[in-house]
Design a protein around this motif. Structure first.
Motif, PDB file in Angstrom:
ATOM      1  N   LEU A 144     -28.096  38.285   8.871  1.00 33.28           N
ATOM      2  CA  LEU A 144     -28.785  38.379  10.159  1.00 33.28           C
ATOM      3  C   LEU A 144     -30.254  38.750   9.994  1.00 33.28           C
ATOM      4  CD1 LEU A 144     -26.099  40.093  12.431  1.00 33.28           C
ATOM      5  CD2 LEU A 144     -26.881  37.720  12.504  1.00 33.28           C
ATOM      6  N   LEU A 145     -30.604  39.409   8.900  1.00 29.64           N
ATOM      7  CA  LEU A 145     -32.015  39.739   8.660  1.00 29.64           C
ATOM      8  C   LEU A 145     -32.876  38.488   8.564  1.00 29.64           C
ATOM      9  CD1 LEU A 145     -31.716  42.651   6.058  1.00 29.64           C
ATOM     10  CD2 LEU A 145     -32.243  42.799   8.499  1.00 29.64           C
ATOM     11  N   VAL A 160     -35.581  34.018  12.399  1.00 32.71           N
ATOM     12  CA  VAL A 160     -35.780  32.562  12.490  1.00 32.71           C
ATOM     13  C   VAL A 160     -35.512  32.075  13.904  1.00 32.71           C
ATOM     14  CG1 VAL A 160     -34.833  30.344  11.762  1.00 32.71           C
ATOM     15  CG2 VAL A 160     -35.356  32.087  10.066  1.00 32.71           C
ATOM     16  N   ILE A 161     -34.403  32.533  14.504  1.00 33.01           N
ATOM     17  CA  ILE A 161     -34.105  32.130  15.887  1.00 33.01           C
ATOM     18  C   ILE A 161     -35.179  32.642  16.833  1.00 33.01           C
ATOM     19  CG2 ILE A 161     -32.471  32.407  17.783  1.00 33.01           C
ATOM     20  CD1 ILE A 161     -30.232  32.468  15.741  1.00 33.01           C
ATOM     21  N   LEU A 182     -38.378  33.387  16.155  1.00 32.75           N
ATOM     22  CA  LEU A 182     -39.628  32.647  15.969  1.00 32.75           C
ATOM     23  C   LEU A 182     -39.531  31.228  16.513  1.00 32.75           C
ATOM     24  CD1 LEU A 182     -40.636  33.853  12.391  1.00 32.75           C
ATOM     25  CD2 LEU A 182     -41.773  34.405  14.546  1.00 32.75           C
ATOM     26  N   THR A 183     -38.342  30.621  16.411  1.00 33.90           N
ATOM     27  CA  THR A 183     -38.164  29.279  16.968  1.00 33.90           C
ATOM     28  C   THR A 183     -38.387  29.283  18.478  1.00 33.90           C
ATOM     29  OG1 THR A 183     -36.580  28.717  15.240  1.00 33.90           O
ATOM     30  CG2 THR A 183     -36.538  27.369  17.227  1.00 33.90           C
ATOM     31  N   VAL A 184     -37.794  30.262  19.150  1.00 39.44           N
ATOM     32  CA  VAL A 184     -37.980  30.384  20.602  1.00 39.44           C
ATOM     33  C   VAL A 184     -39.442  30.702  20.934  1.00 39.44           C
ATOM     34  CG1 VAL A 184     -37.321  31.694  22.658  1.00 39.44           C
ATOM     35  CG2 VAL A 184     -35.583  31.063  20.959  1.00 39.44           C
ATOM     36  N   PHE A 185     -40.047  31.597  20.137  1.00 40.59           N
ATOM     37  CA  PHE A 185     -41.437  31.983  20.392  1.00 40.59           C
ATOM     38  C   PHE A 185     -42.389  30.796  20.231  1.00 40.59           C
ATOM     39  CE2 PHE A 185     -45.512  33.359  18.509  1.00 40.59           C
ATOM     40  CZ  PHE A 185     -46.019  34.063  19.583  1.00 40.59           C
ATOM     41  N   PHE A 186     -42.233  30.021  19.155  1.00 39.74           N
ATOM     42  CA  PHE A 186     -43.118  28.868  18.944  1.00 39.74           C
ATOM     43  C   PHE A 186     -42.929  27.812  20.026  1.00 39.74           C
ATOM     44  CE2 PHE A 186     -43.155  29.867  14.150  1.00 39.74           C
ATOM     45  CZ  PHE A 186     -44.256  30.701  14.320  1.00 39.74           C
ATOM     46  N   ALA A 187     -41.657  27.588  20.424  1.00 40.43           N
ATOM     47  CA  ALA A 187     -41.411  26.608  21.488  1.00 40.43           C
ATOM     48  C   ALA A 187     -42.063  27.030  22.792  1.00 40.43           C
ATOM     49  CB  ALA A 187     -39.906  26.423  21.677  1.00 40.43           C
ATOM     50  N   TRP A 188     -42.058  28.347  23.037  1.00 40.87           N
ATOM     51  CA  TRP A 188     -42.685  28.835  24.278  1.00 40.87           C
ATOM     52  C   TRP A 188     -44.202  28.827  24.162  1.00 40.87           C
ATOM     53  CZ3 TRP A 188     -45.674  33.300  24.913  1.00 40.87           C
ATOM     54  CH2 TRP A 188     -46.016  33.609  26.250  1.00 40.87           C
ATOM     55  N   LYS A 189     -44.745  29.299  23.051  1.00 43.78           N
ATOM     56  CA  LYS A 189     -46.193  29.410  22.920  1.00 43.78           C
ATOM     57  C   LYS A 189     -46.877  28.049  22.897  1.00 43.78           C
ATOM     58  CE  LYS A 189     -49.883  31.363  20.087  1.00 43.78           C
ATOM     59  NZ  LYS A 189     -50.240  32.175  18.905  1.00 43.78           N
TER      60      LYS A 189
END
Length: 358
Positions: free
Chosen positions: A49-50, A55-56, A58-65
Motif C-alpha cells: 500500500l505504500l 500512485v492512486i 497522484l493519478t487522481v491529482f494529475f487528472a484533476w489538475k
C-alpha cells in the motif's frame, strides 16, 4: 436530488455490509503459527500500500489538475525527462521490493511447516522436556482419518489436541491429492498419495475450530470437513478415554472398507489401531500380498532386479531343436506374501516362475 444522495450513501455502505459477514479467523487465529502468518499478510499488505496509495492518489491529482477546463495548469509539450522524478519512480518500488523480499525470506524459513516449533507463542519458548503430540492424517474420499500412534486410537472427521502443546502432523492421502487446512491453527498443507507431508503447529486457545479440504478432490469435496477441538490437558485426557471407551479396532481390513468413497461421513472412533497401518497406507501396501513402495525403492537403490538379471535367474536347460524339449523358465512376477512391513526386504519377495517361450 435528496433521494440520489441517500442512494449514493447506501451504495458506499454496501461493501462494508458485505465484509461484515466475512470471518476474521485468518487475521485473528488461535494458533501461534497462524498468528505469524496473519501478521505476514498484514505487513505485506502495508508495504504494498505504500506504493499503491500514492500512485492512486497522484493519478487522481494529475487528472484533476490537468483537466481540460483548468487553463492555469502548466503546459510543457517539449518536456521529456526529470532526474528527480526518475529517482522517485524507481527508488520507492525498489525499496519496497527489497523489504518484501527480506520479510518473505525470513518468514519462509521461520514458518517452514517441516521445522519443529521453537516457541509456544511470542512470549514462551517450547520447554525442553515437552514432546510434540504426533497425529497421522490420511485424506480419504471424502473424509479425514486421524491416527494417534502414541495413544493407540483413531477417529474419522474429529481431531483434538491439548492447548499449548506442539503438534506434529504426518499427512498423506489414499487416492488423489488433497489439502489439510485448519485456518485457526496454521496454513494449508497438501496431502499426496505415496508421500508424507509434515506440519508443526500449536493451538493456544481452547475451543472448537473448523477444518476442511482446501483442494478440489471430486464429487464429495464440499462435505470433506471436520471439527478440531483445542482442549485443556485434563479435557484432552478425557477425550482420549472416551475414544478408547468406544471400542473397536481399526486394522487393515477395516481400513480397506473405510477407504471406499462416501460423503457426509459421521464421526467415528476406534479404541485401538494397527501400529503399522499408517506406514502401510503411506507405502501403498495395505492390501495383502502387495509390495510396499519403500521396498521397491530399496530394490532400485541396489541396482534393480537386473543384478542378477532375469536371464541368470531363469533356469537354463540345454538347447534343443525338439519342440517337445523343456522350455526356458523365466521370472514373470514378484509378490510379497505375508506382512510386507515386518519382514525383511528380500525375505518378503517371493519369485514366481512362469513358463514362457524363449
Amino acid at each position: 436530488m435528496e433521494h440520489l444522495k441517500k442512494l449514493r450513501g447506501l451504495l458506499l455502505l454496501t461493501p462494508l455490509l458485505l465484509l461484515s459477514g466475512c470471518g476474521t479467523v485468518l487475521l485473528n487465529p488461535s494458533g501461534d503459527v497462524a498468528m505469524q502468518q496473519g501478521r505476514l499478510i498484514v505487513v505485506s499488505t502495508v508495504l504494498m500500500l505504500l506504493i499503491i496509495v500514492p500512485v492512486i492518489g497522484l493519478t487522481v491529482f494529475f487528472a484533476w489538475k490537468y483537466r481540460a477546463s483548468n487553463k492555469e495548469a502548466e503546459y510543457a509539450p517539449e518536456w521529456d525527462h526529470s532526474t528527480q522524478l526518475e529517482l522517485a519512480i524507481w527508488a520507492a518500488p525498489l525499496i519496497i521490493i527489497i523489504a518484501l523480499g527480506a520479510v518473505t525470506w525470513i518468514s519462509t524459513h521461520t514458518l517452514d511447516p517441516y521445522r519443529a516449533l521453537r516457541r509456544i507463542d511470542d512470549t514462551r519458548p517450547v520447554p525442553a522436556d515437552v514432546k510434540p503430540l504426533v497425529v497421522e492424517v490420511v485424506a480419504l474420499d471424502w473424509k479425514w482419518l486421524f491416527i494417534y500412534p502414541e495413544q493407540g486410537i483413531a477417529s474419522v472427521n474429529e481431531l483434538a489436541a491439548p492447548v499449548d502443546r506442539p503438534i506434529k502432523f504426518k499427512i498423506t492421502s489414499s487416492t488423489v491429492m488433497n489439502s489439510f487446512y485448519i485456518p485457526a491453527l496454521a496454513g494449508q498443507i497438501y496431502a499426496m498419495p505415496g508421500m508424507e507431508s509434515k506440519l508443526h503447529a500449536v493451538i493456544n486457545k481452547a475451543g472448537e475450530y473448523e477444518g476442511f479440504s482446501a483442494n478440489f478432490s471430486g464429487e464429495g469435496f464440499s462435505h470433506m470437513r471436520f471439527k478440531f477441538h483445542g482442549l485443556a490437558d485434563a479435557d484432552f485426557d478425557k477425550w482420549v478415554a472416551n475414544v478408547k471407551g468406544a471400542g473397536g479396532q481399526l486394522d487393515r481390513a477395516g481400513y480397506l472398507k473405510l477407504e471406499k468413497p462416501s460423503e457426509r461421513e459421521p464421526v467415528q472412533r476406534w479404541a485401538s489401531v494397527s501400529s503399522d497401518l499408517f506406514h502401510a497406507i503411506l507405502n501403498r501396501c495395505v492390501e495383502p500380498g502387495k509390495m510396499c513402495l519403500h521396498q521397491m525403492a530399496e530394490i532400485d537403490a541396489r541396482g534393480g532386479l537386473g543384478l542378477p538379471s532375469a536371464y541368470d535367474i531363469a533356469s537354463k536347460p540345454a538347447y534343443s531343436a525338439d519342440p517337445l524339449s523343456p522350455q526356458r523358465r523365466y521370472v514373470a512376477a514378484f509378490c510379497a506374501p505375508g506382512d510386507p512391513v515386518d519382514l525383511p526386504l528380500y525375505s518378503s519377495v517371493a519369485i514366481t516362475p512362469a513358463i514362457l517361450k524363449e
